[in-house]
Design an enzyme around this catalytic site. Structure first.
Site, PDB file in Angstrom:
ATOM      1  N   SER A 193       0.826  -1.193   0.000  1.00 26.88           N
ATOM      2  CA  SER A 193       0.000   0.000   0.000  1.00 26.88           C
ATOM      3  C   SER A 193       0.875   1.264   0.000  1.00 26.88           C
ATOM      4  CB  SER A 193      -0.953  -0.032   1.196  1.00 26.88           C
ATOM      5  OG  SER A 193      -1.952   0.937   1.087  1.00 26.88           O
ATOM      6  N   ASP A 246      -5.321  -2.917  -2.959  1.00 25.33           N
ATOM      7  CA  ASP A 246      -4.370  -2.668  -1.875  1.00 25.33           C
ATOM      8  C   ASP A 246      -3.716  -3.946  -1.339  1.00 25.33           C
ATOM      9  OD1 ASP A 246      -3.297  -2.053   0.751  1.00 25.33           O
ATOM     10  OD2 ASP A 246      -4.456  -0.203   0.661  1.00 25.33           O
TER      11      ASP A 246
END
Length: 314
Positions: free
Chosen positions: A43, A189
């Site tokens: 992320s 993510d």
């Protein structure tokens, strides 16, 4: 057995704006002349990790992050909309509670009508502004990042190929940024499958891994405080994420935990605080890191040790 030298890996966790603490961690490592031999990221950790891996100059990293956060491009994306409309500080009083309730209902209504709040073009422009258009194999520090294949329910690790699409996928927060199409898969993510990617750092050759955990604070929540099914679903997801992270991060040799868990993931206006907390956390961990670095070299070298001090089963 090979006589491979000690290699320090840095696994940068996910957590949105809280990931600015990674800059503080890197500042301390650079100041203390502790080498970073490999970097992995999930992320926002993949963004910071990619920028530093491409050009391991701490002054440039700090300048680039500051420039990007103050850029028209970043403000145009309105990332702070999520924070201000969804999670304000709790205030006492009927009027404030009603105001927050209405804001939450507005956010939910928007989130349920569209797949993302930030367009693909805006999202990729933000990444492109920071990350050069090169292959991962060309970074100055070996680099890997993780993304979650939401189509097939799998973790994907990128340690070769074009760096930008890898970071797009790793940093694409579901519901805020769009899923990233990649070779028949759709990526979101990386923190949803590997919050602090210790394993990928080891796969790059690290035998001492520093994991940086910037997770949201996990507080005990009485069930009676969960007012509806959506809040119960969100809480269950938090529990799942927490348990997954705890089981993965135990493979790190040193865990650095900046005190940023109370901040919303979109609190980019708290950059200075996040960086300071990253520095403070890394400074607290320095004695442990140095002790491991100065430990006697195992017979046959560091190769094959996973984690530090324990040899792999043959």
């Amino acid at each position: 057995m090979s006589d491979q030298p000690l290699k320090i890996g840095l696994a940068l966790g996910g957590g949105g704006a809280r990931g600015l603490a990674h800059v503080g961690v890197l500042k301390v490592l650079a100041r203390e002349n502790i080498p970073v031999d490999v970097i992995s990221g999930a992320s926002f950790g993949s963004i910071i990790g990619a920028v530093y891996a491409c050009d391991p100059n701490i002054n440039r990293l700090c300048a680039e992050v500051e420039r990007a956060l103050n850029s028209e491009l970043f403000h145009k994306a309105k990332v702070n909309f999520v924070r201000h409309e969804f999670e304000e500080e709790k205030r006492m009083g009927l009027i404030s509670n009603l105001k927050n309730f209405l804001k939450q209902q507005f956010f939910y209504s928007v989130a349920f009508r569209v797949r993302q709040l930030v367009s693909l073009e805006e999202f990729t422009e933000i990444i492109d502004d920071l990350v050069p258009d090169i292959r991962i194999e060309e970074t100055q520090i070996p680099f890997a990042c993780v993304a979650t294949d939401i189509s097939h329910g799998a973790e994907m690790v990128f340690d070769e190929g074009s760096i930008r699409p890898a970071v797009y996928g790793s940093a694409s927060i579901p519901g805020v940024f769009p899923p990233v199409a990649y070779r028949g898969r759709y990526l979101v993510d990386g923190g949803w499958s590997n919050r602090v990617p210790v394993g990928p750092a080891r796969d790059l050759g690290a035998n001492l891994v520093i994991g940086v955990d910037i997770s949201e604070e996990f507080e005990r929540e009485p069930v009676e405080n969960l007012k509806n099914g959506l809040e119960l679903l969100i809480r269950a997801n938090q529990v799942t994420g927490r348990l997954l992270m705890e089981r993965q991060i135990v493979d790190a040799d040193v865990v650095v935990s900046p005190r940023v868990g109370h901040l919303h993931w979109a609190a980019f206006d708290r950059a200075e605080l996040c960086i300071r907390e990253g520095e403070a956390a890394m400074e607290r961990a320095l004695p442990e890191v140095r002790a491991l670095m100065e430990a006697p070299k195992p017979k046959g070298g560091w190769a094959g040790l996973l984690p530090f001090g324990r040899r792999k089963d043959k």
